[in-house]
Write a protein that holds these residues in place. Structure first.
Motif, PDB file in Angstrom:
ATOM      1  N   ASN A  61       0.888  -0.382  16.196  1.00 33.63           N
ATOM      2  CA  ASN A  61      -0.306  -1.156  16.536  1.00 33.63           C
ATOM      3  C   ASN A  61      -0.008  -2.499  17.188  1.00 33.63           C
ATOM      4  OD1 ASN A  61      -1.973   0.850  15.562  1.00 33.63           O
ATOM      5  ND2 ASN A  61      -2.147  -0.062  13.537  1.00 33.63           N
ATOM      6  N   ARG A  62       1.126  -3.096  16.924  1.00 37.60           N
ATOM      7  CA  ARG A  62       1.452  -4.410  17.475  1.00 37.60           C
ATOM      8  C   ARG A  62       2.169  -4.343  18.806  1.00 37.60           C
ATOM      9  NH1 ARG A  62      -0.928  -8.763  14.728  1.00 37.60           N
ATOM     10  NH2 ARG A  62      -1.497  -7.892  12.737  1.00 37.60           N
ATOM     11  N   GLY A  63       2.728  -3.182  19.152  1.00 40.21           N
ATOM     12  CA  GLY A  63       3.428  -3.053  20.423  1.00 40.21           C
ATOM     13  C   GLY A  63       4.749  -3.816  20.482  1.00 40.21           C
ATOM     14  N   LEU A  64       5.245  -4.230  19.336  1.00 38.46           N
ATOM     15  CA  LEU A  64       6.535  -4.924  19.238  1.00 38.46           C
ATOM     16  C   LEU A  64       7.382  -4.191  18.209  1.00 38.46           C
ATOM     17  CD1 LEU A  64       5.231  -8.601  19.059  1.00 38.46           C
ATOM     18  CD2 LEU A  64       6.405  -7.565  20.995  1.00 38.46           C
ATOM     19  N   ASP A  65       8.683  -4.366  18.304  1.00 34.76           N
ATOM     20  CA  ASP A  65       9.585  -3.764  17.327  1.00 34.76           C
ATOM     21  C   ASP A  65       9.645  -4.624  16.072  1.00 34.76           C
ATOM     22  OD1 ASP A  65      10.292  -1.771  19.174  1.00 34.76           O
ATOM     23  OD2 ASP A  65      11.927  -2.996  19.977  1.00 34.76           O
ATOM     24  N   ILE A  66       9.821  -3.990  14.938  1.00 36.68           N
ATOM     25  CA  ILE A  66      10.106  -4.734  13.713  1.00 36.68           C
ATOM     26  C   ILE A  66      11.605  -4.992  13.714  1.00 36.68           C
ATOM     27  CG2 ILE A  66      10.159  -4.697  11.197  1.00 36.68           C
ATOM     28  CD1 ILE A  66       7.574  -3.030  11.298  1.00 36.68           C
ATOM     29  N   LEU A  67      11.965  -6.256  13.847  1.00 37.63           N
ATOM     30  CA  LEU A  67      13.372  -6.643  13.892  1.00 37.63           C
ATOM     31  C   LEU A  67      13.939  -6.847  12.492  1.00 37.63           C
ATOM     32  CD1 LEU A  67      13.139  -9.248  16.783  1.00 37.63           C
ATOM     33  CD2 LEU A  67      13.773  -6.837  16.929  1.00 37.63           C
ATOM     34  N   GLY A  68      13.052  -7.084  11.542  1.00 42.65           N
ATOM     35  CA  GLY A  68      13.497  -7.303  10.174  1.00 42.65           C
ATOM     36  C   GLY A  68      12.394  -7.880   9.325  1.00 42.65           C
ATOM     37  N   VAL A  69      12.798  -8.447   8.208  1.00 43.31           N
ATOM     38  CA  VAL A  69      11.865  -9.062   7.270  1.00 43.31           C
ATOM     39  C   VAL A  69      12.308 -10.489   6.986  1.00 43.31           C
ATOM     40  CG1 VAL A  69      11.222  -6.881   6.187  1.00 43.31           C
ATOM     41  CG2 VAL A  69      13.075  -8.201   5.222  1.00 43.31           C
ATOM     42  N   PHE A  70      11.358 -11.306   6.551  1.00 45.02           N
ATOM     43  CA  PHE A  70      11.666 -12.670   6.155  1.00 45.02           C
ATOM     44  C   PHE A  70      11.087 -12.924   4.777  1.00 45.02           C
ATOM     45  CE2 PHE A  70       7.468 -13.033   7.906  1.00 45.02           C
ATOM     46  CZ  PHE A  70       6.843 -13.936   7.067  1.00 45.02           C
ATOM     47  N   ASP A  73      11.710 -16.806  -0.314  1.00 47.75           N
ATOM     48  CA  ASP A  73      12.389 -16.738  -1.604  1.00 47.75           C
ATOM     49  C   ASP A  73      13.675 -15.940  -1.399  1.00 47.75           C
ATOM     50  OD1 ASP A  73      13.231 -16.348  -4.206  1.00 47.75           O
ATOM     51  OD2 ASP A  73      11.619 -14.985  -4.713  1.00 47.75           O
ATOM     52  N   SER A  74      14.815 -16.575  -1.587  1.00 43.82           N
ATOM     53  CA  SER A  74      16.083 -15.876  -1.374  1.00 43.82           C
ATOM     54  C   SER A  74      16.794 -15.576  -2.693  1.00 43.82           C
ATOM     55  CB  SER A  74      16.992 -16.677  -0.441  1.00 43.82           C
ATOM     56  OG  SER A  74      17.266 -17.933  -1.030  1.00 43.82           O
ATOM     57  N   SER A  75      16.012 -15.379  -3.743  1.00 45.09           N
ATOM     58  CA  SER A  75      16.602 -15.072  -5.043  1.00 45.09           C
ATOM     59  C   SER A  75      17.284 -13.702  -4.995  1.00 45.09           C
ATOM     60  CB  SER A  75      15.523 -15.079  -6.124  1.00 45.09           C
ATOM     61  OG  SER A  75      14.655 -13.975  -5.939  1.00 45.09           O
ATOM     62  N   PRO A  76      18.212 -13.447  -5.909  1.00 48.29           N
ATOM     63  CA  PRO A  76      18.871 -12.132  -5.947  1.00 48.29           C
ATOM     64  C   PRO A  76      17.894 -10.967  -6.079  1.00 48.29           C
ATOM     65  CG  PRO A  76      20.069 -13.687  -7.313  1.00 48.29           C
ATOM     66  CD  PRO A  76      18.802 -14.373  -6.866  1.00 48.29           C
ATOM     67  N   VAL A  77      16.814 -11.153  -6.807  1.00 50.39           N
ATOM     68  CA  VAL A  77      15.809 -10.085  -6.955  1.00 50.39           C
ATOM     69  C   VAL A  77      15.174  -9.772  -5.607  1.00 50.39           C
ATOM     70  CG1 VAL A  77      13.587  -9.486  -7.994  1.00 50.39           C
ATOM     71  CG2 VAL A  77      15.337 -10.634  -9.378  1.00 50.39           C
ATOM     72  N   THR A  78      14.825 -10.799  -4.859  1.00 51.91           N
ATOM     73  CA  THR A  78      14.244 -10.607  -3.525  1.00 51.91           C
ATOM     74  C   THR A  78      15.236  -9.929  -2.597  1.00 51.91           C
ATOM     75  OG1 THR A  78      12.793 -12.511  -3.759  1.00 51.91           O
ATOM     76  CG2 THR A  78      13.282 -11.797  -1.521  1.00 51.91           C
ATOM     77  N   MET A  79      16.472 -10.358  -2.635  1.00 55.79           N
ATOM     78  CA  MET A  79      17.477  -9.773  -1.749  1.00 55.79           C
ATOM     79  C   MET A  79      17.705  -8.291  -2.058  1.00 55.79           C
ATOM     80  SD  MET A  79      20.025 -13.005  -1.273  1.00 55.79           S
ATOM     81  CE  MET A  79      21.105 -12.148  -0.165  1.00 55.79           C
ATOM     82  N   LYS A  80      17.647  -7.915  -3.314  1.00 59.64           N
ATOM     83  CA  LYS A  80      17.811  -6.501  -3.677  1.00 59.64           C
ATOM     84  C   LYS A  80      16.662  -5.644  -3.152  1.00 59.64           C
ATOM     85  CE  LYS A  80      20.745  -6.670  -7.716  1.00 59.64           C
ATOM     86  NZ  LYS A  80      20.866  -6.347  -9.137  1.00 59.64           N
ATOM     87  N   ARG A  81      15.462  -6.231  -3.068  1.00 56.32           N
ATOM     88  CA  ARG A  81      14.293  -5.474  -2.598  1.00 56.32           C
ATOM     89  C   ARG A  81      14.481  -4.904  -1.196  1.00 56.32           C
ATOM     90  NH1 ARG A  81       9.203  -9.286  -4.359  1.00 56.32           N
ATOM     91  NH2 ARG A  81       8.934  -8.330  -6.392  1.00 56.32           N
ATOM     92  N   VAL A  82      15.191  -5.617  -0.346  1.00 54.09           N
ATOM     93  CA  VAL A  82      15.307  -5.201   1.055  1.00 54.09           C
ATOM     94  C   VAL A  82      16.462  -4.236   1.310  1.00 54.09           C
ATOM     95  CG1 VAL A  82      14.166  -7.294   1.889  1.00 54.09           C
ATOM     96  CG2 VAL A  82      16.662  -7.212   1.784  1.00 54.09           C
ATOM     97  N   LEU A  83      17.269  -3.984   0.313  1.00 54.07           N
ATOM     98  CA  LEU A  83      18.399  -3.059   0.480  1.00 54.07           C
ATOM     99  C   LEU A  83      17.908  -1.631   0.273  1.00 54.07           C
ATOM    100  CD1 LEU A  83      21.195  -5.067  -1.358  1.00 54.07           C
ATOM    101  CD2 LEU A  83      20.788  -4.886   1.097  1.00 54.07           C
TER     102      LEU A  83
END
Length: 133
Positions: A61-70, A73-83
């Motif tokens: 719908n946006r016509g752009l690529d998803i390059l990643g997430v931001f 909060d860079s806590s270890p719990v947050t970082m594990k979510r994206v793996l």
């Protein structure tokens, strides 16, 4: 690989980062050679952000690529979510706000080599000026 955050996306991220409230979402843009150009950001809750259906619907719908997430909060719990497989080969950008109100970004590539891991990006560039400044 370089991450280049263009002016519109930078301003949006700074505004949200200065609010002091946690936020996360997708980085939208284009890849050109060794550069990932972030043009826009879209905010989502963690449950929505991690759904494959949402991922593909946003790209379509946006016509752009998803390059990643931001995340602000860079806590270890947050970082594990994206793996996870959905985000393999994408960028994880964590943001903090410095004492003078500047964004302090840290970007990593999400990779899989028998297990998920992060690889630091070579450089992050924040576009500070544009034709209308």
């Amino acid at each position: 690989m370089e991450l280049i955050i263009l002016q519109e996306a930078r301003k949006e991220l700074l505004l949200r980062a200065c609010s002091g409230r946690p936020a996360q979402g997708y980085l939208l843009g284009r890849q050109t050679g060794p550069g990932l150009f972030v043009e826009k950001v879209i905010y989502l809750s963690w449950p929505e952000l991690l759904k494959a259906e949402t991922f593909f619907r946003v790209e379509q719908n946006r016509g752009l690529d998803i390059l990643g997430v931001f995340s602000l909060d860079s806590s270890p719990v947050t970082m594990k979510r994206v793996l996870r497989p959905l985000l393999a080969g994408k960028v994880f950008l964590s943001l903090a706000v410095g004492a003078r109100g500047e964004i302090k970004p840290r970007a990593r590539m999400i990779e899989f080599d028998r297990k998920f891991c992060f690889r630091p990006l070579r450089r992050i560039i924040l576009e500070m000026e544009g034709p209308d400044d």
